[in-house]
Design a protein around this motif. Structure first.
Motif, PDB file in Angstrom:
ATOM      1  N   ARG A  56      -5.045  -1.536   3.937  1.00 51.70           N
ATOM      2  CA  ARG A  56      -5.379  -1.327   2.518  1.00 51.70           C
ATOM      3  C   ARG A  56      -5.402   0.143   2.141  1.00 51.70           C
ATOM      4  O   ARG A  56      -5.482   0.476   0.953  1.00 51.70           O
ATOM      5  CB  ARG A  56      -6.753  -1.939   2.221  1.00 51.70           C
ATOM      6  N   LYS A  57      -5.357   1.042   3.136  1.00 52.89           N
ATOM      7  CA  LYS A  57      -5.536   2.467   2.870  1.00 52.89           C
ATOM      8  C   LYS A  57      -4.238   3.233   3.123  1.00 52.89           C
ATOM      9  O   LYS A  57      -3.640   3.131   4.198  1.00 52.89           O
ATOM     10  CB  LYS A  57      -6.660   3.023   3.741  1.00 52.89           C
ATOM     11  N   ASP A  61      -3.502   6.529   3.566  1.00 49.49           N
ATOM     12  CA  ASP A  61      -3.463   7.507   4.652  1.00 49.49           C
ATOM     13  C   ASP A  61      -3.330   6.828   6.008  1.00 49.49           C
ATOM     14  O   ASP A  61      -2.611   7.307   6.890  1.00 49.49           O
ATOM     15  CB  ASP A  61      -4.708   8.393   4.627  1.00 49.49           C
ATOM     16  N   SER A  62      -4.022   5.711   6.192  1.00 46.08           N
ATOM     17  CA  SER A  62      -3.951   4.982   7.451  1.00 46.08           C
ATOM     18  C   SER A  62      -2.548   4.416   7.681  1.00 46.08           C
ATOM     19  O   SER A  62      -1.993   4.518   8.781  1.00 46.08           O
ATOM     20  CB  SER A  62      -4.980   3.849   7.448  1.00 46.08           C
ATOM     21  N   THR A  73       0.820  -1.208   0.000  1.00 48.56           N
ATOM     22  CA  THR A  73       0.000   0.000   0.000  1.00 48.56           C
ATOM     23  C   THR A  73       0.853   1.257   0.000  1.00 48.56           C
ATOM     24  O   THR A  73       0.542   2.231  -0.692  1.00 48.56           O
ATOM     25  CB  THR A  73      -0.945   0.005   1.223  1.00 48.56           C
ATOM     26  N   ASP A 108      -5.932   0.494   8.783  1.00 53.21           N
ATOM     27  CA  ASP A 108      -6.437  -0.320   7.685  1.00 53.21           C
ATOM     28  C   ASP A 108      -5.294  -0.457   6.694  1.00 53.21           C
ATOM     29  O   ASP A 108      -4.922   0.514   6.028  1.00 53.21           O
ATOM     30  CB  ASP A 108      -7.654   0.344   7.024  1.00 53.21           C
TER      31      ASP A 108
END
Length: 202
Positions: free
Chosen positions: A176-177, A179-180, A40, A174
C-alpha cells in the motif's frame, strides 16, 4: 517560397530516441496484494481485469485468510513508471488462481525479472510462482507483504520455508506504500543486473 527539406537535410536531423522499455512481472498467490502493488506505483490509472467473486468460485478459489476479498484478477494488472526520459518500467501483475495460470507465459515473455509477493498466512501459495521463475531462469525476488495482524517471521525463516537459493533476495514490504514498493522494484532491478553478469556455472 520555402522549399521542401532535402533528403540530406532530413538525414542530418537527429532521430528522436524512443525510451527503453523494461518489463517486470508481479506474481504470487491469490489475494497476496499484486493488484494493490501495481496500483500503488503506477503513474497512470492501472489497467485491471478484475471480476466479482461469486458462488461459482466456492470450492475453486481458496479464500482462507482473505475472506473479505470480493474481486479477483482474471487476466492481468498493468501499470507504468517513467524512471527517466529514456527508461520506462512496465508492470504486469499475474492472476493468482490456478485456473488462470495459462496467462503466465504471455505475461512473463521478455521480462527483466519478477517480484513474488508472499503472505505469511498462506506462504505455500508462493511455491507455484517460485517454481515457475526458477524453471524459466527468470531472476526474481520474494517480497513479504506485511498484512495487518499477520504473524511476522524472520526473513531467513521465509527463505528456508520456500527453499530459496542464497542469492535470491527476500525482503519485507507494504504493497500500500509507494516508498516500500519502489524499494522492492529497485532491489529486483539490481538483482536482475547481477544475475545477467554472473558467470555461468559449468
Amino acid at each position: 517560397m520555402d522549399s521542401a527539406p532535402s533528403e540530406q537535410d532530413r538525414a542530418a536531423r537527429p532521430v528522436p530516441k524512443l525510451p527503453t522499455a523494461v518489463k517486470i512481472v508481479i506474481a504470487g498467490g491469490f489475494g497476496v496484494g499484486k493488484t494493490t502493488m501495481v496500483g500503488t506505483v503506477s503513474e497512470t490509472v492501472p489497467l485491471r481485469t478484475e471480476e466479482i467473486l461469486t458462488d461459482r468460485s466456492i470450492g475453486v478459489d481458496d479464500l482462507a485468510g482473505v475472506e473479505a476479498k470480493a474481486s479477483t484478477t482474471v487476466a492481468m494488472d498493468f501499470g507504468r513508471i517513467t524512471l527517466r526520459k529514456d527508461l520506462v518500467l512496465y508492470l504486469f501483475g499475474t492472476p493468482g488462481q490456478e485456473r488462470f495460470w495459462f496467462m503466465w507465459d504471455e505475461l512473463s515473455l521478455g521480462a527483466l525479472g519478477a517480484v513474488v509477493l508472499a503472505d505469511t498466512r498462506r506462504l505455500a501459495d508462493c511455491f507455484p510462482s517460485v517454481d515457475y521463475f526458477e524453471r524459466r531462469g527468470t531472476p526474481f525476488i520474494v517480497a513479504v507483504n506485511c498484512f495487518d495482524g499477520a504473524r511476522r517471521y524472520e526473513l531467513e525463516e521465509v527463505r528456508m520455508a520456500l527453499n530459496l537459493a542464497e542469492e535470491v533476495p527476500v525482503m519485507l514490504c507494504d504493497a500500500r506504500k509507494l516508498d516500500s514498493c519502489k524499494e522492492v522494484l529497485i532491489t529486483l532491478v539490481q538483482h536482475a543486473q547481477r544475475a545477467r553478469i554472473a558467470p555461468v556455472a559449468t
